[in-house]
Motif scaffolding. Structure first.
Motif, PDB file in Angstrom:
ATOM      1  N   LEU A  67      41.269  29.063  48.627  1.00 27.46           N
ATOM      2  CA  LEU A  67      41.785  29.440  47.316  1.00 27.46           C
ATOM      3  C   LEU A  67      40.622  29.659  46.352  1.00 27.46           C
ATOM      4  O   LEU A  67      39.534  29.105  46.548  1.00 27.46           O
ATOM      5  CB  LEU A  67      42.699  28.337  46.780  1.00 27.46           C
ATOM      6  CG  LEU A  67      43.888  27.968  47.684  1.00 27.46           C
ATOM      7  CD1 LEU A  67      44.525  26.679  47.222  1.00 27.46           C
ATOM      8  CD2 LEU A  67      44.907  29.085  47.710  1.00 27.46           C
ATOM      9  N   HIS A  68      40.862  30.437  45.314  1.00 28.57           N
ATOM     10  CA  HIS A  68      39.791  30.700  44.350  1.00 28.57           C
ATOM     11  C   HIS A  68      40.393  31.150  43.027  1.00 28.57           C
ATOM     12  O   HIS A  68      41.574  31.506  42.944  1.00 28.57           O
ATOM     13  CB  HIS A  68      38.819  31.761  44.878  1.00 28.57           C
ATOM     14  CG  HIS A  68      39.473  33.059  45.243  1.00 28.57           C
ATOM     15  ND1 HIS A  68      39.714  34.054  44.326  1.00 28.57           N
ATOM     16  CD2 HIS A  68      39.957  33.518  46.430  1.00 28.57           C
ATOM     17  CE1 HIS A  68      40.294  35.081  44.935  1.00 28.57           C
ATOM     18  NE2 HIS A  68      40.470  34.769  46.205  1.00 28.57           N
ATOM     19  N   GLY A  69      39.551  31.116  41.983  1.00 29.37           N
ATOM     20  CA  GLY A  69      39.999  31.524  40.656  1.00 29.37           C
ATOM     21  C   GLY A  69      38.864  31.481  39.657  1.00 29.37           C
ATOM     22  O   GLY A  69      37.686  31.433  40.028  1.00 29.37           O
ATOM     23  N   LEU A  70      39.228  31.481  38.383  1.00 28.40           N
ATOM     24  CA  LEU A  70      38.251  31.514  37.293  1.00 28.40           C
ATOM     25  C   LEU A  70      38.438  30.305  36.395  1.00 28.40           C
ATOM     26  O   LEU A  70      39.556  29.864  36.144  1.00 28.40           O
ATOM     27  CB  LEU A  70      38.420  32.788  36.463  1.00 28.40           C
ATOM     28  CG  LEU A  70      38.268  34.122  37.190  1.00 28.40           C
ATOM     29  CD1 LEU A  70      38.611  35.278  36.258  1.00 28.40           C
ATOM     30  CD2 LEU A  70      36.858  34.287  37.746  1.00 28.40           C
ATOM     31  N   THR A  71      37.321  29.779  35.889  1.00 26.02           N
ATOM     32  CA  THR A  71      37.374  28.679  34.935  1.00 26.02           C
ATOM     33  C   THR A  71      36.026  28.517  34.252  1.00 26.02           C
ATOM     34  O   THR A  71      34.985  28.806  34.835  1.00 26.02           O
ATOM     35  CB  THR A  71      37.749  27.349  35.630  1.00 26.02           C
ATOM     36  OG1 THR A  71      37.952  26.341  34.631  1.00 26.02           O
ATOM     37  CG2 THR A  71      36.666  26.876  36.582  1.00 26.02           C
ATOM     38  N   MET A  72      36.017  28.079  33.009  1.00 23.57           N
ATOM     39  CA  MET A  72      34.801  27.715  32.282  1.00 23.57           C
ATOM     40  C   MET A  72      33.735  28.804  32.302  1.00 23.57           C
ATOM     41  O   MET A  72      32.537  28.527  32.376  1.00 23.57           O
ATOM     42  CB  MET A  72      34.204  26.410  32.842  1.00 23.57           C
ATOM     43  CG  MET A  72      35.151  25.238  32.823  1.00 23.57           C
ATOM     44  SD  MET A  72      34.411  23.724  33.472  1.00 23.57           S
ATOM     45  CE  MET A  72      35.892  22.762  33.786  1.00 23.57           C
TER      46      MET A  72
ATOM     47  N   ARG B  10      38.400  25.062  49.663  1.00 20.90           N
ATOM     48  CA  ARG B  10      38.865  25.092  51.057  1.00 20.90           C
ATOM     49  C   ARG B  10      39.541  23.756  51.303  1.00 20.90           C
ATOM     50  O   ARG B  10      38.937  22.702  51.086  1.00 20.90           O
ATOM     51  CB  ARG B  10      37.700  25.305  52.021  1.00 20.90           C
ATOM     52  CG  ARG B  10      36.922  26.595  51.769  1.00 20.90           C
ATOM     53  CD  ARG B  10      35.913  26.831  52.877  1.00 20.90           C
ATOM     54  NE  ARG B  10      36.593  27.169  54.121  1.00 20.90           N
ATOM     55  CZ  ARG B  10      36.007  27.146  55.335  1.00 20.90           C
ATOM     56  NH1 ARG B  10      34.746  26.774  55.438  1.00 20.90           N
ATOM     57  NH2 ARG B  10      36.695  27.471  56.404  1.00 20.90           N
ATOM     58  N   VAL B  11      40.773  23.786  51.726  1.00 25.55           N
ATOM     59  CA  VAL B  11      41.540  22.554  51.798  1.00 25.55           C
ATOM     60  C   VAL B  11      42.457  22.542  53.019  1.00 25.55           C
ATOM     61  O   VAL B  11      43.034  23.570  53.394  1.00 25.55           O
ATOM     62  CB  VAL B  11      42.365  22.348  50.499  1.00 25.55           C
ATOM     63  CG1 VAL B  11      43.320  23.506  50.245  1.00 25.55           C
ATOM     64  CG2 VAL B  11      43.106  21.021  50.514  1.00 25.55           C
TER      65      VAL B  11
ATOM     66  N   ASP C 294      51.271  28.586  46.472  1.00 23.59           N
ATOM     67  CA  ASP C 294      51.289  28.798  45.024  1.00 23.59           C
ATOM     68  C   ASP C 294      51.254  27.475  44.271  1.00 23.59           C
ATOM     69  O   ASP C 294      50.682  27.386  43.178  1.00 23.59           O
ATOM     70  CB  ASP C 294      52.492  29.636  44.600  1.00 23.59           C
ATOM     71  CG  ASP C 294      53.827  29.036  45.021  1.00 23.59           C
ATOM     72  OD1 ASP C 294      53.826  28.042  45.771  1.00 23.59           O
ATOM     73  OD2 ASP C 294      54.869  29.572  44.598  1.00 23.59           O
ATOM     74  N   ALA C 295      51.812  26.416  44.861  1.00 25.78           N
ATOM     75  CA  ALA C 295      51.745  25.098  44.233  1.00 25.78           C
ATOM     76  C   ALA C 295      50.322  24.577  44.235  1.00 25.78           C
ATOM     77  O   ALA C 295      49.866  23.958  43.263  1.00 25.78           O
ATOM     78  CB  ALA C 295      52.672  24.119  44.954  1.00 25.78           C
ATOM     79  N   LEU C 296      49.590  24.818  45.312  1.00 24.55           N
ATOM     80  CA  LEU C 296      48.184  24.424  45.375  1.00 24.55           C
ATOM     81  C   LEU C 296      47.363  25.176  44.335  1.00 24.55           C
ATOM     82  O   LEU C 296      46.557  24.588  43.613  1.00 24.55           O
ATOM     83  CB  LEU C 296      47.622  24.695  46.772  1.00 24.55           C
ATOM     84  CG  LEU C 296      47.996  23.720  47.892  1.00 24.55           C
ATOM     85  CD1 LEU C 296      47.466  24.244  49.226  1.00 24.55           C
ATOM     86  CD2 LEU C 296      47.429  22.337  47.611  1.00 24.55           C
ATOM     87  N   GLN C 297      47.553  26.494  44.295  1.00 27.17           N
ATOM     88  CA  GLN C 297      46.802  27.319  43.348  1.00 27.17           C
ATOM     89  C   GLN C 297      47.061  26.876  41.914  1.00 27.17           C
ATOM     90  O   GLN C 297      46.114  26.704  41.123  1.00 27.17           O
ATOM     91  CB  GLN C 297      47.191  28.794  43.517  1.00 27.17           C
ATOM     92  CG  GLN C 297      46.459  29.766  42.612  1.00 27.17           C
ATOM     93  CD  GLN C 297      45.091  30.154  43.133  1.00 27.17           C
ATOM     94  OE1 GLN C 297      44.840  30.096  44.334  1.00 27.17           O
ATOM     95  NE2 GLN C 297      44.202  30.561  42.242  1.00 27.17           N
TER      96      GLN C 297
END
Length: 323
Positions: free
Chosen positions: A10-15, A22-23, A32-35
């Motif tokens: 999973l990946h995304g944007l922050t800060m 990786r989980v 979608d709950a993890l994301q």
């Protein structure tokens, strides 16, 4: 028959940067709950500790008049650790260094990146001081003496890594590798029976584009511990033939002059590893390694010498490489 846990990426944007996870979790947990859950943990940290958001808890504290203010639990935990490290390092680390960072052109403002005058440095230096902030753990309050500007950029990303890891544990994850803006922590064993392994990038590798093994300084297993790397090779500028790093020494108000290309720190939590990278860079290899050895810290310095890059490391880091 119970289905085996699945490995997800999973990946995304922050800060102002990116995150990746990786989980290994039970297949009954929706992606979608993890994301959403990961992003929510990161957003909670960002909305409290961002220097760029005017409504963040940190920005509100910085703008407040003299007085005591109750902080949310996460904010108080991070500020407490930052103040402790500032004291323990003799001020080499200082979470109030913001005015100096801004003055040298590395802060959230739009100031030109050029060498400031001696008078400007002295004025900004007079507005910092970690010891001016008082904390009351019984009421979770912090004292704003007026005009002090907290900057938790060197610790908030690390703390967010730990927060995501704890949330994944609560979700039933059996293994995970969390990365936020280059700060990492790993837990557990992958489905193939191997530990998470990470590489430390050579400072002369192409920015964000490590493609070959020879662009890595070393690799090590990362299970049950965090690593943070701090370097001057991405954030610096040149003025009048002099190169200035974004690492500002709070003790004299100027960028560090020594030849530290990067520092990597291993620790139990990213909250510890993240600001220690900054601390080691400010202290430099001699004082930094003495500090590390006295506390059993795992630290790797990559230094610039006459004949190129070379390493110096603490005994604890050497032991981690052999593990």
């Amino acid at each position: 028959m119970t289905r085996a846990p699945a490995l997800h990426n999973l990946h995304g944007l922050t800060m102002g940067t990116t995150w990746s996870v990786r989980v290994v979790v039970p297949q009954s947990i929706p992606l979608d709950a993890l994301q959403y859950g990961i992003q929510d943990q990161l957003d909670r940290v960002d909305e409290q500790m961002s220097t760029y958001k005017p409504a963040s808890a940190l920005s509100c504290f910085n703008a407040a008049s003299t007085g005591w203010y109750e902080l949310r639990a996460e904010f108080f935990e991070v500020v407490s650790h930052a103040i402790w490290l500032a004291s323990d390092s003799g001020g080499a680390y200082d979470p109030t260094v913001g005015p100096l960072v801004n003055l040298w052109g590395f802060g959230p403002g739009q100031r030109a990146r050029e060498r400031p005058s001696a008078d400007a440095i002295a004025e900004a230096h007079g507005r910092i001081g970690w010891w001016k902030i008082k904390l009351d753990p019984t009421t979770r309050q912090a004292f704003q003496p007026g005009g002090i500007q907290l900057d938790l950029s060197s610790v908030a990303k690390g703390y967010s890594v730990d927060q995501v890891g704890r949330w994944l544990d609560r979700m039933g994850a059996t293994a995970w590798l969390v990365e936020v803006g280059g700060e990492l922590k790993g837990y557990g064993i992958k489905p193939d029976g191997m530990p998470w392994r990470i590489g430390i990038e050579r400072p002369d590798a192409a920015a964000g584009a490590v493609e070959r093994v020879d662009q890595l300084e070393c690799t090590l297993a990362l299970s049950g511990r965090a690593i943070a790397t701090s370097g001057d090779y991405r954030h610096h500028y040149e003025d009048g033939g002099q190169v200035y790093s974004h690492h500002i020494d709070p003790r004299d108000g100027r960028p560090v002059p020594h030849a530290v290309a990067s520092v990597s720190v291993l620790a139990r939590d990213a909250l510890q590893a993240d600001p220690l990278g900054t601390t080691m860079t400010i202290l430099g290899p001699e004082q930094g390694l003495a500090y590390a050895e006295a506390r059993g810290l795992a630290v790797l310095f990559i230094l610039r010498g006459e004949h190129g890059l070379y390493e110096r490391m603490s005994a604890a880091f050497a032991a981690a490489l052999r593990a």
